[in-house]
Write an enzyme that holds these catalytic residues in place. Structure first.
Site, mmCIF file in Angstrom:
data_model
loop_
_atom_site.group_PDB
_atom_site.id
_atom_site.type_symbol
_atom_site.label_atom_id
_atom_site.label_comp_id
_atom_site.label_asym_id
_atom_site.label_seq_id
_atom_site.Cartn_x
_atom_site.Cartn_y
_atom_site.Cartn_z
ATOM 1 N N VAL A 33 0.838 -1.206 0.000
ATOM 2 C CA VAL A 33 0.000 0.000 0.000
ATOM 3 C C VAL A 33 0.874 1.258 0.000
ATOM 4 O O VAL A 33 0.641 2.206 -0.738
ATOM 5 C CB VAL A 33 -0.871 0.017 1.278
ATOM 6 C CG1 VAL A 33 -1.640 1.300 1.393
ATOM 7 C CG2 VAL A 33 -1.807 -1.169 1.286
ATOM 8 N N ASP A 34 1.916 1.221 0.821
ATOM 9 C CA ASP A 34 2.820 2.370 0.981
ATOM 10 C C ASP A 34 3.400 2.759 -0.379
ATOM 11 O O ASP A 34 3.375 3.922 -0.790
ATOM 12 C CB ASP A 34 3.940 1.941 1.941
ATOM 13 C CG ASP A 34 4.643 3.108 2.612
ATOM 14 O OD1 ASP A 34 5.596 2.843 3.365
ATOM 15 O OD2 ASP A 34 4.231 4.258 2.393
ATOM 16 N N VAL A 125 3.222 -7.562 4.320
ATOM 17 C CA VAL A 125 4.621 -7.745 4.747
ATOM 18 C C VAL A 125 4.725 -7.985 6.255
ATOM 19 O O VAL A 125 5.551 -8.757 6.717
ATOM 20 C CB VAL A 125 5.444 -6.486 4.351
ATOM 21 C CG1 VAL A 125 6.799 -6.461 5.011
ATOM 22 C CG2 VAL A 125 5.565 -6.419 2.842
#
Ligand code: APR
Length: 173
Positions: A33-34, A125
């Site tokens: 997402v980051d 993650v």
């Protein structure tokens, strides 16, 4: 209490006031997402992250805390960055994951955001089993004292969507 909506899709495409980023404590970006948020949002987001690091969090944003930046080129107005727990590293990951949600909603209230989109924080993650994360995330949002009117959980894959749908259905029963 906010209305909860489940969406299958990409959080960067959500037309809401604020989207929540599953960041890491450096706030310097990453994958998942980051990476998607910084890639589509553009450099303005990282610029503000750098200023926040220098001014407020020289040692990094602690797990469970949240800060806001511009959303740059994204349809949303703001990105609320939060750092989820690394599942295998924390003795009580659930309370930290809940904190990500209540802190993000607190920041949303400060901004005056009325619609907020969350990803499935920590379930990539950071290794939080989605079936365990979904009820924690849902409960935190449902019990938060917030003026936010709509919370969307934006799930990227079918498994995550189904995990959240199971929780939402059990809440409604
Ligand atoms: N929109 C919505 N959800 C997404 C997207 C997207 N564009 N991309 C990935 N996801 C989903 C993943 O499938 C997963 O279910 O978001 C969930 C969270 O996965 P991660 O992005 O890996 O976040 P997390 O597990 O919290 O790990 C954070 O990963 O990207 C790095 O810099 C980040 O170090 C930090 C760590």
């Amino acid at each position: 209490m906010a209305q909860i909506v489940l969406v299958r899709g990409d959080i960067t495409a959500q037309e809401v006031d604020a989207i929540v980023n599953a960041a890491n404590s450096s706030l310097m970006g990453g994958g998942g997402v980051d990476g998607a948020i910084h890639r589509r949002g553009g450099p303005a987001i990282l610029e503000e992250c750098k200023r926040i690091r220098a001014a407020q969090y020289p040692d990094g944003l602690p797990t469970g805390k949240a800060v806001a930046t511009t959303a740059g080129n994204l349809p949303a107005k703001w990105v609320i960055h939060t750092v989820g727990p690394v599942y295998a590293r924390e003795s009580d990951p659930a309370s930290l994951l809940a904190s990500c949600h209540t802190e993000a909603l607190r920041v949303a209230d400060e901004l005056g955001a009325k619609t907020v989109a969350f990803p499935a924080i920590s379930t990539g993650v950071y290794g939080y089993p989605t079936g365990e994360a979904a009820p924690v995330a849902m409960e935190a949002v449902l019990t938060a004292d917030s003026a936010v009117e709509e919370v969307r959980f934006v799930l990227f894959d079918a498994d995550a969507y189904e995990a959240f749908e199971r929780v939402l259905r059990s809440e409604e029963d």
